[in-house]
Scaffold this motif. Sequence first.
Motif, PDB file in Angstrom:
ATOM      1  N   GLU A 259       0.936  -0.974  -0.027  1.00  0.00           N
ATOM      2  CA  GLU A 259      -0.156   0.252  -0.504  1.00  0.00           C
ATOM      3  C   GLU A 259       0.986   0.958  -0.146  1.00  0.00           C
ATOM      4  O   GLU A 259       1.966   1.570   0.982  1.00  0.00           O
TER       5      GLU A 259
ATOM      6  N   ASN B 187       0.489   3.791   0.858  1.00  0.00           N
ATOM      7  CA  ASN B 187       0.114   5.453   2.151  1.00  0.00           C
ATOM      8  C   ASN B 187      -0.431   4.485   3.233  1.00  0.00           C
ATOM      9  O   ASN B 187       0.147   3.593   3.698  1.00  0.00           O
TER      10      ASN B 187
ATOM     11  N   SER C  24     -12.029   4.102   0.160  1.00  0.00           N
ATOM     12  CA  SER C  24     -12.668   2.071   1.266  1.00  0.00           C
ATOM     13  C   SER C  24     -12.573   2.753   2.341  1.00  0.00           C
ATOM     14  O   SER C  24     -13.226   2.858   3.695  1.00  0.00           O
TER      15      SER C  24
ATOM     16  N   ARG D  56     -13.005   6.463   3.151  1.00  0.00           N
ATOM     17  CA  ARG D  56     -13.724   8.309   2.774  1.00  0.00           C
ATOM     18  C   ARG D  56     -14.872   8.088   2.894  1.00  0.00           C
ATOM     19  O   ARG D  56     -16.069   9.066   2.501  1.00  0.00           O
ATOM     20  N   ASN D  57     -15.530   7.144   2.484  1.00  0.00           N
ATOM     21  CA  ASN D  57     -16.645   6.956   1.700  1.00  0.00           C
ATOM     22  C   ASN D  57     -18.499   7.480   2.636  1.00  0.00           C
ATOM     23  O   ASN D  57     -18.146   7.087   3.533  1.00  0.00           O
TER      24      ASN D  57
ATOM     25  N   ILE E  19     -24.990  -0.033  -0.702  1.00  0.00           N
ATOM     26  CA  ILE E  19     -25.880  -0.565  -1.320  1.00  0.00           C
ATOM     27  C   ILE E  19     -26.251  -1.524  -2.205  1.00  0.00           C
ATOM     28  O   ILE E  19     -24.675  -1.588  -2.600  1.00  0.00           O
TER      29      ILE E  19
ATOM     30  N   HIS F 267      -4.202   4.874  -8.757  1.00  0.00           N
ATOM     31  CA  HIS F 267      -2.775   4.751  -9.246  1.00  0.00           C
ATOM     32  C   HIS F 267      -2.950   4.997 -10.768  1.00  0.00           C
ATOM     33  O   HIS F 267      -3.734   5.491 -11.201  1.00  0.00           O
TER      34      HIS F 267
ATOM     35  N   LEU G 102       0.084   2.790 -12.509  1.00  0.00           N
ATOM     36  CA  LEU G 102       0.613   2.191 -12.677  1.00  0.00           C
ATOM     37  C   LEU G 102       0.305   1.622 -14.760  1.00  0.00           C
ATOM     38  O   LEU G 102       0.635   0.687 -14.650  1.00  0.00           O
TER      39      LEU G 102
ATOM     40  N   PHE H 223     -18.294  14.714  -1.844  1.00  0.00           N
ATOM     41  CA  PHE H 223     -17.501  15.200  -0.788  1.00  0.00           C
ATOM     42  C   PHE H 223     -18.312  14.889   0.307  1.00  0.00           C
ATOM     43  O   PHE H 223     -19.521  15.173   0.067  1.00  0.00           O
TER      44      PHE H 223
ATOM     45  N   ILE I  68     -13.431   8.775  -6.998  1.00  0.00           N
ATOM     46  CA  ILE I  68     -14.663   7.523  -6.772  1.00  0.00           C
ATOM     47  C   ILE I  68     -13.760   7.473  -8.532  1.00  0.00           C
ATOM     48  O   ILE I  68     -14.381   8.070  -9.403  1.00  0.00           O
TER      49      ILE I  68
ATOM     50  N   SER J  48     -18.078   2.869 -10.011  1.00  0.00           N
ATOM     51  CA  SER J  48     -18.967   4.136  -9.570  1.00  0.00           C
ATOM     52  C   SER J  48     -19.309   3.705  -8.070  1.00  0.00           C
ATOM     53  O   SER J  48     -18.494   3.964  -7.250  1.00  0.00           O
TER      54      SER J  48
ATOM     55  N   HIS K 143     -20.963   2.143  -6.059  1.00  0.00           N
ATOM     56  CA  HIS K 143     -21.760   0.761  -6.209  1.00  0.00           C
ATOM     57  C   HIS K 143     -19.992   0.500  -5.066  1.00  0.00           C
ATOM     58  O   HIS K 143     -20.251  -0.833  -5.202  1.00  0.00           O
ATOM     59  N   GLY K 144     -19.178   0.289  -4.234  1.00  0.00           N
ATOM     60  CA  GLY K 144     -18.227   0.196  -3.566  1.00  0.00           C
ATOM     61  C   GLY K 144     -17.796  -1.107  -2.932  1.00  0.00           C
ATOM     62  O   GLY K 144     -17.432  -1.654  -2.945  1.00  0.00           O
ATOM     63  N   VAL K 145     -18.533   0.169  -1.336  1.00  0.00           N
ATOM     64  CA  VAL K 145     -18.657  -0.770  -1.187  1.00  0.00           C
ATOM     65  C   VAL K 145     -19.469  -2.079  -1.014  1.00  0.00           C
ATOM     66  O   VAL K 145     -18.309  -3.081  -0.501  1.00  0.00           O
TER      67      VAL K 145
ATOM     68  N   THR L  37     -16.734  -3.893  -4.170  1.00  0.00           N
ATOM     69  CA  THR L  37     -15.395  -4.501  -3.724  1.00  0.00           C
ATOM     70  C   THR L  37     -14.960  -5.931  -3.236  1.00  0.00           C
ATOM     71  O   THR L  37     -14.053  -6.654  -3.599  1.00  0.00           O
TER      72      THR L  37
HETATM   73  C1  LIG Z   1     -16.665  10.316  -0.516  1.00  0.00           C
HETATM   74  C2  LIG Z   1     -16.854   9.172  -0.985  1.00  0.00           C
HETATM   75  C3  LIG Z   1     -18.071   8.764  -0.689  1.00  0.00           C
HETATM   76  C4  LIG Z   1     -18.343   7.452  -1.531  1.00  0.00           C
HETATM   77  N1  LIG Z   1     -19.389   6.701  -0.846  1.00  0.00           N
HETATM   78  C5  LIG Z   1     -19.863   5.283  -0.952  1.00  0.00           C
HETATM   79  C6  LIG Z   1     -21.163   4.588  -0.552  1.00  0.00           C
HETATM   80  O1  LIG Z   1     -21.802   5.483   0.151  1.00  0.00           O
HETATM   81  N2  LIG Z   1     -21.050   3.704  -0.522  1.00  0.00           N
HETATM   82  C7  LIG Z   1     -20.698   2.608  -1.450  1.00  0.00           C
HETATM   83  O2  LIG Z   1     -20.836   1.991  -2.148  1.00  0.00           O
HETATM   84  N3  LIG Z   1     -19.290   3.359  -2.150  1.00  0.00           N
HETATM   85  C8  LIG Z   1     -19.064   4.917  -1.931  1.00  0.00           C
HETATM   86  N4  LIG Z   1     -18.547   5.256  -3.013  1.00  0.00           N
HETATM   87  C9  LIG Z   1     -17.455   4.092  -3.298  1.00  0.00           C
HETATM   88  C10 LIG Z   1     -16.122   3.550  -2.884  1.00  0.00           C
HETATM   89  O3  LIG Z   1     -15.810   4.038  -1.782  1.00  0.00           O
HETATM   90  C11 LIG Z   1     -14.708   2.907  -3.819  1.00  0.00           C
HETATM   91  O4  LIG Z   1     -16.113   2.247  -4.754  1.00  0.00           O
HETATM   92  C12 LIG Z   1     -14.178   2.168  -3.069  1.00  0.00           C
HETATM   93  O5  LIG Z   1     -14.187   1.859  -2.303  1.00  0.00           O
HETATM   94  C13 LIG Z   1     -13.192   1.592  -3.520  1.00  0.00           C
HETATM   95  O6  LIG Z   1     -12.240   0.727  -3.177  1.00  0.00           O
HETATM   96  P1  LIG Z   1     -10.746   0.249  -3.666  1.00  0.00           P
HETATM   97  O7  LIG Z   1     -10.355  -0.882  -2.765  1.00  0.00           O
HETATM   98  O8  LIG Z   1     -10.810  -0.146  -4.961  1.00  0.00           O
HETATM   99  O9  LIG Z   1      -9.580   1.557  -3.835  1.00  0.00           O
HETATM  100  P2  LIG Z   1      -9.876   2.780  -2.336  1.00  0.00           P
HETATM  101  O10 LIG Z   1     -10.246   2.826  -1.471  1.00  0.00           O
HETATM  102  O11 LIG Z   1      -9.470   3.971  -3.347  1.00  0.00           O
HETATM  103  O12 LIG Z   1      -8.074   1.844  -2.613  1.00  0.00           O
HETATM  104  C14 LIG Z   1      -6.925   2.812  -3.441  1.00  0.00           C
HETATM  105  C15 LIG Z   1      -5.359   2.206  -2.818  1.00  0.00           C
HETATM  106  O13 LIG Z   1      -4.446   1.864  -3.626  1.00  0.00           O
HETATM  107  C16 LIG Z   1      -3.408   2.188  -3.140  1.00  0.00           C
HETATM  108  N5  LIG Z   1      -2.493   3.170  -4.348  1.00  0.00           N
HETATM  109  C17 LIG Z   1      -3.255   3.347  -5.191  1.00  0.00           C
HETATM  110  N6  LIG Z   1      -1.739   3.473  -6.023  1.00  0.00           N
HETATM  111  C18 LIG Z   1      -0.557   2.883  -5.388  1.00  0.00           C
HETATM  112  C19 LIG Z   1       0.905   2.202  -6.072  1.00  0.00           C
HETATM  113  N7  LIG Z   1       1.390   3.036  -7.130  1.00  0.00           N
HETATM  114  N8  LIG Z   1       1.855   1.178  -4.835  1.00  0.00           N
HETATM  115  C20 LIG Z   1       0.389   1.270  -3.747  1.00  0.00           C
HETATM  116  N9  LIG Z   1      -0.807   1.423  -3.849  1.00  0.00           N
HETATM  117  C21 LIG Z   1      -1.428   2.202  -4.337  1.00  0.00           C
HETATM  118  C22 LIG Z   1      -3.710   3.979  -2.909  1.00  0.00           C
HETATM  119  O14 LIG Z   1      -3.228   4.498  -2.315  1.00  0.00           O
HETATM  120  C23 LIG Z   1      -5.086   3.376  -1.925  1.00  0.00           C
HETATM  121  O15 LIG Z   1      -4.917   2.818  -0.212  1.00  0.00           O
HETATM  122  C24 LIG Z   1     -18.000   6.789  -2.397  1.00  0.00           C
HETATM  123  C25 LIG Z   1     -16.017   7.146  -2.341  1.00  0.00           C
HETATM  124  C26 LIG Z   1     -16.087   8.363  -2.058  1.00  0.00           C
HETATM  125  C27 LIG Z   1     -14.785   8.797  -2.631  1.00  0.00           C
END
Ligand SMILES: Cc1cc2nc3c(=O)[nH]c(=O)nc-3n(C[C@H](O)[C@H](O)[C@H](O)COP(=O)(O)OP(=O)(O)OC[C@H]3O[C@@H](n4cnc5c(N)ncnc54)[C@H](O)[C@@H]3O)c2cc1C
Length: 424
Positions: free
Chosen positions: A59, A61, A68, A70-71, A76, A240, A242, A256, A340, A364, A366-368, A371
């Motif tokens: 990771e 950070n 994930s 911050r959402n 849903i 990312h 990459l 936000f 997102i 979009s 629907h990430g919770v 994913t």
């Molecule tokens: C404000 C907000 C509100 C939302 N509300 C909802 C909601 O209420 N319900 C819902 O279902 N979805 C919601 N979503 C969408 C949902 O949060 C996301 O679809 C989901 O969390 C995506 O998960 P992820 O693990 O794919 O990505 P992320 O959680 O974005 O994780 C990606 C990770 O990869 C890491 N990374 C990136 N590049 C590199 C690299 N080069 N090397 C190592 N690590 C790297 C990042 O640091 C990060 O930690 C919301 C999103 C936002 C931003």
Amino acid sequence: MNSQPHTGSYYAATVNDVTDFSPLRGAHSTDVCVIGAGFTGISTALHLAERGYEVHVIEANKVGWGASGRNGGQMIGGISAEGKIAKAVGTDGEKIMWDMGWAGHSIIRDRVSRYGIQCDLKAGYLDVAIKPRHVAAIEKEFEYLSNKDFPFEIKVLSRQETQEAIGTDAYIGAMLNMANGHLHPLNLCIGEANAAVANGAIICEDSPVLRIEPGKQAIVTTEHGSVSADFVVLAGNAYHDLAPKLRGAMFPVNSFIIATEPLSAELVAQINPHDVAVCDPNFVLEYFRLSADKRLLFGGRCNYFGSDPDVIRGKLRPKMLRIYPQLADTKIDFAWGGTIGVPITRVPLLGRLSDNVFYSQGYSGHGVNMTHLAGQILADAIAGTFEQFDVFANLKPLVFPGAHSFRKPLVALGVLYYQIMDRL
Ligand SMILES: Cc1cc2nc3c(=O)[nH]c(=O)nc-3n(C[C@H](O)[C@H](O)[C@H](O)COP(=O)(O)OP(=O)(O)OC[C@H]3O[C@@H](n4cnc5c(N)ncnc54)[C@H](O)[C@@H]3O)c2cc1C
């Protein structure tokens, strides 16, 4: 590339556990190397570790640093563009999408109970209607779910019942769905990360991956270390850079959230006595719910690409007050945003960059749930079962080379278009 601490969200301020995994140093080898410790990466790692695979998660950070952690925390059902996917699958498409659309919820519930994860998981969700066409859509959805012998309570609410349920006259109707709900996403993500570690996974934080070299053993390299792996899973979603092809298949769209100070018992009884999550039907939507300590968490989009809490507060507070004027004297304690991944086709992007380098991104809003399902689908694919993986991988992403670089004007234009559509 410097690693960053969590954003100043309500979630980061209320974590049960602060993770402190060491950065990657030296050369390692493993069965699977996962890049990114959001829900996609951690869910995949936990599914694999439970099946006995050696897993390294790298990771940039912190665990849950991206979307994930911050959402909106709204759990849903359904998958973005599921109608389009079902059509492409053919005869069994609708049934396959129905099963997959609720699978993420089951995985979350199962993990919360199996690993005792404290993440304020609650049932209860309202789809609210602003216009008569939204009421018609809700009634259609109700009929559809009723015909499915849906095992959770569902109910169509009149204008007055909606007003009584959530203390605002901003909506003309709603549908209650007790299969959906809400949770503290960062505590869920960290709880799952700890469960993965308990099952043998290794997590490295503060370790941005610089490149992936394909090969029979793919090599993932950071500034101070490398991992050679039979399989790599790229789970960096909108954060990312990459793989240029994947950047061009998705718009990174900012959303936000503001969190008020804890509300009085009187206000809670007025605006959300049943503690349900609420989401409006617009493309440029607003969503809100109470936290466990009774703050209103109110989210939405605005045409802003920065992260200044004062600016976010200034843009979202008027929107919140339009729904809840009774909060005019309530302080806003937190304001934050996140990115997102919205695919150009809206279909979640699961596929392979090479034989043994997999990716999953672009869910979009629907990430919770999605994913969590994606983690299972990726673990199945690595174990040799491609049935669900191919449902997505067969739908090739539409790549628009400027989608990432020109995202500000394109997203602004897209939002304007959808705001006009929302008004029709
Ligand atoms: C404000 C907000 C509100 C939302 N509300 C909802 C909601 O209420 N319900 C819902 O279902 N979805 C919601 N979503 C969408 C949902 O949060 C996301 O679809 C989901 O969390 C995506 O998960 P992820 O693990 O794919 O990505 P992320 O959680 O974005 O994780 C990606 C990770 O990869 C890491 N990374 C990136 N590049 C590199 C690299 N080069 N090397 C190592 N690590 C790297 C990042 O640091 C990060 O930690 C919301 C999103 C936002 C931003």
